[in-house]
Design a protein around this motif. Structure first.
Motif, short mmCIF file in Angstrom:
data_model
loop_
_atom_site.label_atom_id
_atom_site.label_comp_id
_atom_site.label_asym_id
_atom_site.label_seq_id
_atom_site.Cartn_x
_atom_site.Cartn_y
_atom_site.Cartn_z
N ARG A 188 0.83 -1.20 0.00
CA ARG A 188 0.00 0.00 0.00
C ARG A 188 0.87 1.26 0.00
O ARG A 188 0.61 2.22 -0.74
CB ARG A 188 -0.88 -0.01 1.24
N GLU A 189 1.91 1.21 0.83
CA GLU A 189 2.82 2.35 0.92
C GLU A 189 3.54 2.57 -0.42
O GLU A 189 3.69 3.70 -0.90
CB GLU A 189 3.84 2.08 2.02
N MET B 52 1.24 4.23 -2.78
CA MET B 52 1.14 5.65 -2.49
C MET B 52 2.35 6.40 -3.04
O MET B 52 2.21 7.45 -3.68
CB MET B 52 1.02 5.81 -0.96
N PRO C 214 0.06 1.51 -9.16
CA PRO C 214 -0.27 2.29 -7.96
C PRO C 214 -1.71 2.12 -7.50
O PRO C 214 -1.96 1.95 -6.30
CB PRO C 214 0.03 3.74 -8.35
N MET D 275 -2.67 0.46 -3.89
CA MET D 275 -3.27 1.24 -2.81
C MET D 275 -4.57 0.62 -2.31
O MET D 275 -5.01 0.90 -1.21
CB MET D 275 -3.51 2.67 -3.26
N ARG D 276 -5.19 -0.21 -3.15
CA ARG D 276 -6.41 -0.89 -2.74
C ARG D 276 -6.16 -1.96 -1.69
O ARG D 276 -7.02 -2.32 -0.93
CB ARG D 276 -7.03 -1.57 -3.94
N LEU E 41 -3.44 8.15 -12.76
CA LEU E 41 -3.19 6.88 -12.08
C LEU E 41 -3.84 5.73 -12.83
O LEU E 41 -3.50 4.58 -12.63
CB LEU E 41 -3.73 6.93 -10.65
N PHE F 211 -4.89 11.45 -0.06
CA PHE F 211 -5.75 10.27 -0.02
C PHE F 211 -6.48 10.19 1.32
O PHE F 211 -6.21 10.95 2.25
CB PHE F 211 -4.92 9.00 -0.23
N TYR G 293 -3.21 6.57 4.91
CA TYR G 293 -1.88 6.10 4.50
C TYR G 293 -1.22 7.06 3.50
O TYR G 293 -0.64 6.65 2.52
CB TYR G 293 -1.94 4.70 3.89
#
Ligand code: ADP
Ligand code: MG
Lengths: 407, 230
Positions: A296-297, A300, A400, A404-405, B57, B92, B95
């Motif tokens: 996830r990081e 981001m 990405p 991130m999901r 994205l 976001f 995070y």
């Protein structure tokens, strides 16, 4: 930035980082020590088996080793000795002649290897003079004297001070007959030698076997068999006048030892390979975990515009730091342990008797050599670094939005 | 007025054959510099998908998307990363921050990727830190900050390199209502004072009420698009 991020990332999971470092360090320590022990053992084996009789190098006539006929002699060995001793690595050199003969007492006869040795040189070349258990070794200018293996003397029913008759075949089929006085008995611990070997002064041997001023081998000794092995070419160059001569090193003088070492190496190699595979897979597991839990990081970071290649480099530097710490720690400990036992030796009580038979003490002295120090760390590093590429390949495929999901 | 975002019949369809999901359907919209836009609608109405399309994205299935003069729908992956780095600020829902970096370092991070020299980025980061009301907290790691403070750092990071537009996807969803309002007020004042363009996806009515232009999505389409007169 890459370096700082990598360093801090490693400390996010201090427990895992420390465990991984320890795993690498432990394997490295083990490999450094095992290699130094293993090669120390080989060296001890080579030295002690060459020390008893063969010396560190021998000069012979081409083909003598394979087919030791009494005809294949070196002329004027003393002339050669004076040349060879010029090489600074050669500490001792002496001529020898070998023949086969029947040794007889009034009651019995036994066949034996008769070796003509130079009393002034032989103690620097062989440990037989030190293994005299009764009587003494030849003094300079000795003439009609002989020393026998203890078992041989027992079989003949003879003692120090008794006379023994030698009957053999000299050059060109001439009869070699002599009567010699036993002045000493030796016990090497190797049955084959104690039962079948006898030594007499070379000058007397030359007369008896009709090979005046000739020898079958020039035996050399130096710091070690390996040290003189490296000097082989230089010594051969000193002999340029006689192209019929060859210089034999320990591998040629004692092929079974080389074979035993090679066999042992191949089984040791298997252990090392297994060791490296185990540590590599355990590292791969924790490297993969550390990447997966940051999916996830990473998503981001990529969304913000960080290129996957840079992200990959961060993880790559993390892996390399881990390897570096682990391997350096392991190298340090491995070196320290090897060096300590190099000084003190490792004593094997259970093995002492067996090793004594081969002229070895009950101790093995690990050696420190660039190979024993760095081979382990090198292959461990390479293997883990290679495994570390896999998690990085996964990062490069990361999208990405998808990343991130993930939770 | 300068056009920052232009979508022309932008469509995003997920899946194939029978199970197709039309996340965004033929959306045509234009956002000009200095606007403060809220994107609302029920869950699953396509807000996130639309923001991702605008932010480079994700790529549209069909249609055209232009951001600050660049055709985002035609760009290569590496160029999209470059575009996001230099022209788009992201906030976001959660995070947002790099856990191993301090608040100040997080704000500097984008500038660092952009290759701005350490002196300049430190100075700018410090001044933005004050602007978002976090003076004195620069050395704290994200874990040592409250949720609202974390989102302020994220906003600070997004605006510090002065992007063409800031895309915020449910930035207040994890905050209590008072904190959410404070964050929105911060964004609103940044928009007013610095002429920074914002698009904020949200389904929080109080957030919507604070924005001047309100776009409402239903089933991947724009349902209503209302601009309040000043
Ligand atoms: N990667 C994806 N694969 C398949 N369906 C998706 C994907 N992303 C979003 N969707 C679907 O697209 C629709 C719009 O989702 P989203 O844009 O996240 O809505 P919102 O942000 O308004 O809640 C939803 O029906 C969602 O299930
Ligand atoms: Mg959403």
């Amino acid at each position: 930035m890459i370096f700082a991020l990598a360093r801090r990332n490693l400390w996010r999971q201090p427990r895992r980082t420390i465990l991984s470092t320890l795993a690498i360090a432990l394997t490295t320590t083990l490999m450094v020590f095992m290699l130094s022990f293993q090669f120390g053992g080989y060296l001890g084996m080579i030295e002690s088996s060459m020390a008893l009789f063969d010396g560190h190098l021998q000069i012979q006539v081409k083909g003598y080793k394979k087919d030791p006929s009494i005809r294949k002699t070196i002329d004027n060995p003393n002339n050669l000795l004076s040349k060879i001793i010029q090489n600074p690595k050669v500490k001792h050199a002496g001529g020898r002649a070998n023949g086969f003969g029947l040794l007889s007492s009034p009651t019995r006869s036994f066949g034996a290897m008769i070796i003509g040795v130079q009393p002034e040189h032989e103690p620097g070349l062989s440990t037989v003079p030190k293994k005299i258990v009764e009587g003494r070794f030849f003094s300079q200018g000795a003439d009609n004297e002989i020393i026998l293996g203890q078992r041989l003397a027992q079989n003949l029913g003879l003692k120090v001070g008794d006379a023994v008759t030698l009957l053999g075949t000299g050059l060109n089929g001439s009869m070699a007959v002599d009567s010699l006085q036993i002045i000493g008995l030796f016990k090497s611990g190797i049955p084959e030698i104690d039962r079948r070997f006898a030594e007499m002064p070379l000058t007397r041997f030359q007369e008896t076997f009709s090979i005046p001023d000739q020898a079958h081998s020039i035996v050399l000794s130096g710091a070690s068999a390996i040290a003189l092995q490296e000097e082989k070419e230089n010594i051969l160059a000193l002999l340029d006048s006689d192209s019929n001569l060859v210089v034999l090193d320990w591998t040629e003088l004692q092929p079974p030892i080389l074979q035993a070492i090679l066999l042992d190496m191949s089984s040791a190699l298997l252990i090392y390979v297994v060791l490296i595979i185990v540590v590599t897979f355990s590292l791969l597991n924790s490297l993969l975990m550390s990447v997966l839990e940051r999916t996830r990081e990473f998503g981001m970071l990529m969304a913000l515009g960080m290129k996957p290649a840079i992200l990959g480099k961060v993880v790559w530097v993390e892996t390399l730091m881990l390897i570096l710490f682990g391997v350096l720690t392991g190298l340090l400990f491995g070196y320290a342990i090897s060096e300590y036992y190099h000084q003190t030796g490792i004593y094997f009580e259970a093995m002492e008797e067996m090793m004594a038979e081969f002229g070895m003490s009950g101790s093995i002295y690990p050696i420190i050599h660039p190979f024993t120090l760095f081979a382990g760390p090198l292959f461990i590093s390479l293997s883990i670094a290679l495994a570390g590429l896999y998690p990085i390949l996964r990062i490069r495929r990361l999208e990405p939005v998808m990343a991130m999901r993930k939770i | 007025m300068t056009t920052i975002v232009h979508c022309n019949a932008a469509t995003k369809t997920y899946g194939q054959d029978e199970v197709e999901v039309h996340a965004v359907q033929a959306v045509t919209v234009e956002v000009t510099k200095g606007e403060f836009v809220s994107l609302s609608g029920p869950s699953g109405s396509g807000k996130t998908t639309l923001l991702n399309l605008i932010g480079g994205l994700d790529r549209p299935t069909s249609g055209e998307i232009t951001v600050d003069g660049s055709r985002v729908d035609q760009m290569k992956k590496a160029d999209l990363a470059e575009l996001r780095l230099h022209k788009i600020g992201f906030v976001f829902q959660a995070y947002n921050l790099i856990p191993v970096l301090s608040a100040l370092e997080n704000i500097e991070f984008i500038m660092q990727l952009q290759g701005i020299s350490p002196d300049i980025r430190r100075k700018q980061a410090l001044s933005i830190l004050n602007e978002v009301g976090l003076e004195g907290l620069g050395d704290r790691r994200p874990a040592e900050l409250s949720g609202g403070q974390q989102q302020r750092v994220a906003v600070a990071r997004a605006i510090v390199s002065e992007p063409a537009i800031i895309l915020a996807d449910e930035p207040t969803a994890n905050l209590d209502s008072a904190t959410a309002e404070e964050l929105l007020n911060l964004m609103e004042s940044l928009n007013r004072n610095k002429q920074i363009t914002f698009i904020v996806a949200t389904h929080d009515q109080r957030v919507i009420d604070l924005t001047r232009r309100r776009i409402r999505m239903v089933d991947g389409r724009i349902d209503t698009d209302v601009t309040e007169a000043d």
